[in-house]
Every structure is written in C-alpha cells, then in structure tokens.
Design a protein around this motif. Structure first.
Motif, PDB file in Angstrom:
ATOM      1  N   GLN A   1       0.861  -1.184   0.000  1.00  0.00           N
ATOM      2  CA  GLN A   1       0.000   0.000   0.000  1.00  0.00           C
ATOM      3  C   GLN A   1       0.900   1.239   0.000  1.00  0.00           C
ATOM      4  O   GLN A   1       1.960   1.243   0.629  1.00  0.00           O
ATOM      5  CB  GLN A   1      -0.880   0.034   1.263  1.00  0.00           C
ATOM      6  CG  GLN A   1      -1.941  -1.067   1.302  1.00  0.00           C
ATOM      7  CD  GLN A   1      -2.681  -1.126   2.629  1.00  0.00           C
ATOM      8  OE1 GLN A   1      -2.151  -0.750   3.666  1.00  0.00           O
ATOM      9  NE2 GLN A   1      -3.909  -1.608   2.585  1.00  0.00           N
TER      10      GLN A   1
ATOM     11  N   PHE B   1      -1.437  -1.850   8.849  1.00  0.00           N
ATOM     12  CA  PHE B   1      -0.276  -1.410   9.630  1.00  0.00           C
ATOM     13  C   PHE B   1      -0.122  -2.281  10.883  1.00  0.00           C
ATOM     14  O   PHE B   1       0.963  -2.801  11.166  1.00  0.00           O
ATOM     15  CB  PHE B   1      -0.451   0.069  10.012  1.00  0.00           C
ATOM     16  CG  PHE B   1       0.760   0.688  10.634  1.00  0.00           C
ATOM     17  CD1 PHE B   1       1.770   1.237   9.838  1.00  0.00           C
ATOM     18  CD2 PHE B   1       0.918   0.725  12.015  1.00  0.00           C
ATOM     19  CE1 PHE B   1       2.901   1.810  10.414  1.00  0.00           C
ATOM     20  CE2 PHE B   1       2.043   1.288  12.595  1.00  0.00           C
ATOM     21  CZ  PHE B   1       3.034   1.833  11.793  1.00  0.00           C
TER      22      PHE B   1
ATOM     23  N   THR C   1       5.219   1.242   2.984  1.00  0.00           N
ATOM     24  CA  THR C   1       5.260   2.066   4.198  1.00  0.00           C
ATOM     25  C   THR C   1       5.277   1.229   5.482  1.00  0.00           C
ATOM     26  O   THR C   1       6.191   1.352   6.304  1.00  0.00           O
ATOM     27  CB  THR C   1       4.064   3.035   4.224  1.00  0.00           C
ATOM     28  OG1 THR C   1       4.201   3.917   3.119  1.00  0.00           O
ATOM     29  CG2 THR C   1       4.023   3.839   5.521  1.00  0.00           C
ATOM     30  N   ALA C   2       4.252   0.378   5.647  1.00  0.00           N
ATOM     31  CA  ALA C   2       4.178  -0.410   6.890  1.00  0.00           C
ATOM     32  C   ALA C   2       5.355  -1.382   6.970  1.00  0.00           C
ATOM     33  O   ALA C   2       5.946  -1.589   8.044  1.00  0.00           O
ATOM     34  CB  ALA C   2       2.850  -1.164   6.951  1.00  0.00           C
TER      35      ALA C   2
ATOM     36  N   LYS D   1       5.287   1.939  -1.978  1.00  0.00           N
ATOM     37  CA  LYS D   1       4.234   0.989  -1.551  1.00  0.00           C
ATOM     38  C   LYS D   1       4.695   0.052  -0.426  1.00  0.00           C
ATOM     39  O   LYS D   1       4.199  -1.064  -0.288  1.00  0.00           O
ATOM     40  CB  LYS D   1       3.749   0.155  -2.744  1.00  0.00           C
ATOM     41  CG  LYS D   1       2.837   0.917  -3.683  1.00  0.00           C
ATOM     42  CD  LYS D   1       2.155  -0.057  -4.612  1.00  0.00           C
ATOM     43  CE  LYS D   1       0.831   0.455  -5.104  1.00  0.00           C
ATOM     44  NZ  LYS D   1       0.086  -0.536  -5.877  1.00  0.00           N
TER      45      LYS D   1
ATOM     46  N   THR E   1      -2.215   3.368   3.229  1.00  0.00           N
ATOM     47  CA  THR E   1      -1.945   2.431   4.332  1.00  0.00           C
ATOM     48  C   THR E   1      -3.031   2.505   5.397  1.00  0.00           C
ATOM     49  O   THR E   1      -3.266   3.551   6.000  1.00  0.00           O
ATOM     50  CB  THR E   1      -0.558   2.708   4.956  1.00  0.00           C
ATOM     51  OG1 THR E   1       0.435   2.517   3.948  1.00  0.00           O
ATOM     52  CG2 THR E   1      -0.272   1.756   6.119  1.00  0.00           C
TER      53      THR E   1
ATOM     54  N   THR F   1       0.907  -5.868  10.005  1.00  0.00           N
ATOM     55  CA  THR F   1       2.322  -5.933   9.620  1.00  0.00           C
ATOM     56  C   THR F   1       3.207  -5.865  10.865  1.00  0.00           C
ATOM     57  O   THR F   1       4.169  -6.637  11.005  1.00  0.00           O
ATOM     58  CB  THR F   1       2.650  -4.781   8.650  1.00  0.00           C
ATOM     59  OG1 THR F   1       1.757  -4.848   7.540  1.00  0.00           O
ATOM     60  CG2 THR F   1       4.085  -4.872   8.155  1.00  0.00           C
TER      61      THR F   1
END
Ligand code: NDP
Length: 251
Positions: free
Chosen positions: A97, A107, A154-155, A152, A102, A110
């Motif tokens: 994402q 989040f 981020t988390a 893509k 996200t 993850t």
C-alpha cells in the motif's frame, strides 16, 4: 560452507515457504533439531515429508502451526516446545500500500507479524537460554527496506526499521548473558513475497540498476549469512544489522 549445529535446538518462524523453509532445511543438514513454526499446516506436512524422504531421523523436526501475529497464541505454543538454543525470526508479510493508502488494520497486522512476533519468540527463547545458562543466538530477518524507503512499502519499511532496533535492544540486554542477537537485511529474493512486489520488470528494473552486483539475491545467499551469524564463527558479532544486498544500500 559447512556449519555444525549438532546438539542445538533451533526455532525457525515462517518455515513453511521461501527463506524460512530453506533455513530450516539447512539447519537440519547441519545437525540441528529444528522447531519449524508457520501458520499453514500443509506446508509443515510437506516439509516433514521432504525431510523424511532425505533419510533424516524423524526427531530432527518439530512442527508447530500457529499464527505468529497472535501474541496470545504464540507464547504458549513456543513455551510448549522445550529448550531453544538458536532462533531465526523469519516470518514476514508485506501488504503493498502507498503511504496514503496504508490502513490502520494493515499497519497493525504488519507490525504484529514482522515485529511483535520477533519480540515474543526472542523472549521465550532467551528465557529458556538464561534458565539453562546457554549462550544462544538470535537472528532476525529484516530487509534492505529498513535502511531506505521503497514505494508501496510504508508499513513494511517501518516494521523492518523497528526490527533493526529491536535487534540492537536485544543485543544490549541479552549480551551480558552471552546471548547474541543480529539481523540480516536482504535485497529482493524471488520467493512468493518477493515476486508479489517485484516480479514486474517495470518495478524491478530501477532496483536492479541500483545493485552494484546487478542481480537479486538467491535464497541460499541469505541462508548462508544467517547460519554464519548463528555460528561460533560470529562469536563477537552482536547487534549487527547486516545488508545482504549486493551493495544496494552502500550508494
Ligand atoms: P515467503 O512469503 O516466501 O515465506 C514467508 C513464510 O512466513 C511463509 O511460510 C508464511 O506462511 C510465513 N508466515 C507469514 N505470516 C505468518 C504468520 N502470521 N504466522 C506464521 N507464519 C507466517 O517470504 P520470504 O521467504 O521471502 O520472506 C521471509 C523473510 O524475509 C520475511 O521476514 C521477509 O520480510 C524477509 N525478506 C524477504 C525479501 C524478499 O525479497 N523475498 C527481501 C528482504 C527480506 P504462509 O505462506 O502460510 O502465510
């Protein structure tokens, strides 16, 4: 490279597929008894069959099916596994994402799998080591994504950066017990997880352009550094975050 882990009991998470499965098999080949943890029973069944087909004794593999992201289930599952001398915290997920896309759920998921599970598994293992006076070792499978931002991711990037610091915290506080904790930070490996993010040439080309060795890593090129960090050859290496990236993060 040949390693000898005879007499050691090694916990490997995410041992059903990809890097974790290869680590589990390499540790068995090196004489260890492996506690293979993953969430898909069919993968554990096929691993067991594969190991038996290679003529290995049945007691070299203990299989545990548990979702490592479920901290309430993970701790008792691991506490029921007996002594642990070596740990490879490898289970990981990547929900692709963008930063703006996200979701809180993705989040949290993850973080629960890529980060919190490593804390819980390392705690259970370290308690076992300290109780027995064993100088065990822990290797966390982090990523180059902890060291630089990827689109893509981020988390994923945040979870791996935090995992690097969890590695150092463990190294700091477990070191006085003779327990070492290190991380490996691979570039792309074309496992299921790697393919989901990088199979398209349009996405992988810019990454490949940035790798001085001009290729992605093979599974065994990640397995070997993990085994080295677990081994006595790395007896003074503690708290290291080791890129296994063909030089991608050196630029
Ligand atoms: P794979 O997707 O091939 O394998 C991951 C394994 O972890 C699977 O067996 C999977 O089981 C298991 N797993 C995932 N979530 C859980 C969970 N909640 N509970 C229990 N088991 C779980 O991934 P890789 O082998 O590529 O990745 C291994 C590690 O390497 C990860 O930490 C990843 O972040 C890291 N890494 C990978 C790179 C790559 O390009 N492949 C690059 C850098 C780091 P199931 O299939 O049943 O979900």
């Amino acid at each position: 490279v040949h390693f000898d882990f005879t007499g050691k009991r090694a916990l490997v998470t995410g041992a059903g597929k990809g890097i974790g499965r290869a680590v589990a098999k390499a540790l068995i080949d090196s004489g260890a008894e492996v506690i293979a943890v993953t969430r898909t029973q069919a993968d554990l069944d096929s691993l067991k069959a594969e190991v038996a087909a290679e003529g290995k004794p049945s007691n070299c593999l203990v299989c545990v099916a548990v979702d490592v992201g479920d901290a309430g289930a993970l701790r008792p599952a691991l506490e029921g596994c007996g002594d642990i001398d070596l740990v490879v915290n490898n289970a990981g997920i990547n929900v692709l994402q963008t930063f703006l896309e996200t979701t809180a759920d993705a989040f949290d998921l993850t973080m629960s799998v890529n980060l919190r599970a490593c804390l819980v598994a390392s705690q259970v293992a370290a308690e076992s080591m300290i109780r027995r006076g064993v100088k065990g070792t822990i290797v966390n499978v982090s990523s180059q994504a902890s060291l630089l931002a990827l689109p893509k991711h981020t988390a994923y990037c945040a979870s791996k950066a935090a995992l690097d610091m969890l590695t150092k915290s463990a190294a700091l506080e477990l070191g006085p017990h003779g327990i070492r904790c290190n991380a490996v930070n691979p570039t792309v490996v074309m496992t299921d997880l790697g393919k989901a993010a990088w199979a398209e040439a349009k996405k992988s080309a810019p990454m490949l352009d940035g790798i001085p060795l001009e290729r992605f890593a093979g599974v065994d090129e990640v397995v070997q550094p993990i085994l080295f960090l677990l081994s006595e050859g790395a007896s003074m290496i503690n708290g290291t975050v080791l890129p296994v990236d063909g030089g991608f993060t050196c630029a």
